[in-house]
Design a protein around this motif. Structure first.
Motif, PDB file in Angstrom:
ATOM      1  N   GLN A  88       0.816  -1.218   0.000  1.00 62.06           N
ATOM      2  CA  GLN A  88       0.000   0.000   0.000  1.00 62.06           C
ATOM      3  C   GLN A  88       0.847   1.264   0.000  1.00 62.06           C
ATOM      4  N   GLY A  89       2.152   1.120   0.003  1.00 67.44           N
ATOM      5  CA  GLY A  89       3.038   2.276  -0.062  1.00 67.44           C
ATOM      6  C   GLY A  89       3.268   2.962   1.271  1.00 67.44           C
ATOM      7  N   ARG A  90       2.905   2.332   2.347  1.00 69.76           N
ATOM      8  CA  ARG A  90       3.152   2.922   3.669  1.00 69.76           C
ATOM      9  C   ARG A  90       4.628   2.808   4.012  1.00 69.76           C
ATOM     10  N   GLY A  91       5.081   3.682   4.851  1.00 70.75           N
ATOM     11  CA  GLY A  91       6.484   3.679   5.242  1.00 70.75           C
ATOM     12  C   GLY A  91       7.359   4.165   4.091  1.00 70.75           C
ATOM     13  N   ASN A  92       8.558   3.658   4.017  1.00 64.38           N
ATOM     14  CA  ASN A  92       9.500   4.058   2.976  1.00 64.38           C
ATOM     15  C   ASN A  92       9.581   3.029   1.857  1.00 64.38           C
ATOM     16  N   GLY A  93       8.645   2.102   1.823  1.00 63.75           N
ATOM     17  CA  GLY A  93       8.698   1.064   0.808  1.00 63.75           C
ATOM     18  C   GLY A  93       9.756   0.034   1.149  1.00 63.75           C
ATOM     19  N   PHE A  94      10.029  -0.839   0.207  1.00 63.16           N
ATOM     20  CA  PHE A  94      11.011  -1.899   0.440  1.00 63.16           C
ATOM     21  C   PHE A  94      12.376  -1.442  -0.024  1.00 63.16           C
ATOM     22  N   SER A  95      13.365  -1.588   0.831  1.00 61.97           N
ATOM     23  CA  SER A  95      14.719  -1.194   0.488  1.00 61.97           C
ATOM     24  C   SER A  95      15.701  -2.005   1.326  1.00 61.97           C
ATOM     25  N   LEU A  96      16.836  -2.296   0.746  1.00 60.21           N
ATOM     26  CA  LEU A  96      17.899  -2.975   1.489  1.00 60.21           C
ATOM     27  C   LEU A  96      18.944  -1.985   2.000  1.00 60.21           C
ATOM     28  N   ASP A  97      18.633  -0.690   1.935  1.00 60.06           N
ATOM     29  CA  ASP A  97      19.590   0.332   2.355  1.00 60.06           C
ATOM     30  C   ASP A  97      20.043   0.170   3.806  1.00 60.06           C
ATOM     31  N   ALA A  98      19.201  -0.367   4.649  1.00 58.37           N
ATOM     32  CA  ALA A  98      19.597  -0.563   6.045  1.00 58.37           C
ATOM     33  C   ALA A  98      20.720  -1.588   6.154  1.00 58.37           C
ATOM     34  N   PHE A  99      20.812  -2.492   5.176  1.00 58.86           N
ATOM     35  CA  PHE A  99      21.839  -3.524   5.199  1.00 58.86           C
ATOM     36  C   PHE A  99      23.036  -3.183   4.319  1.00 58.86           C
ATOM     37  N   TYR A 100      22.753  -2.564   3.166  1.00 61.97           N
ATOM     38  CA  TYR A 100      23.835  -2.227   2.239  1.00 61.97           C
ATOM     39  C   TYR A 100      23.423  -1.017   1.413  1.00 61.97           C
ATOM     40  N   ASN A 101      24.238   0.036   1.482  1.00 60.37           N
ATOM     41  CA  ASN A 101      23.996   1.252   0.724  1.00 60.37           C
ATOM     42  C   ASN A 101      25.348   1.744   0.209  1.00 60.37           C
ATOM     43  N   PRO A 102      25.663   1.501  -1.068  1.00 57.76           N
ATOM     44  CA  PRO A 102      26.988   1.892  -1.579  1.00 57.76           C
ATOM     45  C   PRO A 102      27.191   3.408  -1.604  1.00 57.76           C
ATOM     46  N   ARG A 103      26.131   4.202  -1.555  1.00 54.35           N
ATOM     47  CA  ARG A 103      26.263   5.663  -1.570  1.00 54.35           C
ATOM     48  C   ARG A 103      26.685   6.208  -0.238  1.00 54.35           C
ATOM     49  N   SER A 105      29.134   6.154   3.046  1.00 56.78           N
ATOM     50  CA  SER A 105      30.463   5.690   3.443  1.00 56.78           C
ATOM     51  C   SER A 105      30.394   5.004   4.792  1.00 56.78           C
ATOM     52  N   PRO A 106      31.265   4.029   5.033  1.00 59.99           N
ATOM     53  CA  PRO A 106      31.277   3.332   6.338  1.00 59.99           C
ATOM     54  C   PRO A 106      31.591   4.295   7.474  1.00 59.99           C
ATOM     55  N   GLY A 107      30.880   4.149   8.549  1.00 58.21           N
ATOM     56  CA  GLY A 107      31.126   4.978   9.734  1.00 58.21           C
ATOM     57  C   GLY A 107      30.523   6.360   9.674  1.00 58.21           C
ATOM     58  N   ALA A 108      29.773   6.659   8.616  1.00 55.34           N
ATOM     59  CA  ALA A 108      29.203   8.005   8.509  1.00 55.34           C
ATOM     60  C   ALA A 108      27.911   8.106   9.248  1.00 55.34           C
TER      61      ALA A 108
END
Length: 108
Positions: A88-103, A105-108
């Motif tokens: 239904q489009g609630r929340g931010n939708g489906f994304s794996l950004d919490a696990f891996y986001n190449p954009r 940087s580590p530790g940011a």
């Protein structure tokens, strides 16, 4: 606690103790039902556990099976509600950004 037999290895020392489980469950239940003090929850859990164990291994196995079925039902309900919310489009939708986001940087 004395020395453990070698065949048990280090894993036997890492098992949670029933007293600790009673305490954690009691604190969790107190956060849900604050009118009931933690010590009453502890006594209720001990009495329930003792009663089930006193009735024998068949009763313990039956209670374990019922608890497993209840846990699986709650898990299924949680998954269905989550999938409906995403569809239904609630929340931010489906994304794996919490696990891996190449954009990012580590530790940011």
């Amino acid at each position: 606690m004395g020395r453990l037999p070698r065949r048990l290895g280090h894993h036997a020392r890492l098992r949670p103790r029933p007293g600790l489980l009673y305490l954690v469950a009691s604190v969790a239940m107190n956060s849900i039902v604050p009118a009931v003090p933690v010590w009453i929850w502890i006594i209720l859990f001990i009495v329930l556990n003792t009663a089930v164990n006193y009735m024998g291994i068949e009763m313990t196995a039956r209670v374990n099976k019922i608890m497993l079925i209840a846990e699986l039902i709650v898990l299924a309900i949680f998954i269905v509600i989550g999938l409906v919310a995403v569809a239904q489009g609630r929340g931010n939708g489906f994304s794996l950004d919490a696990f891996y986001n190449p954009r990012r940087s580590p530790g940011a």
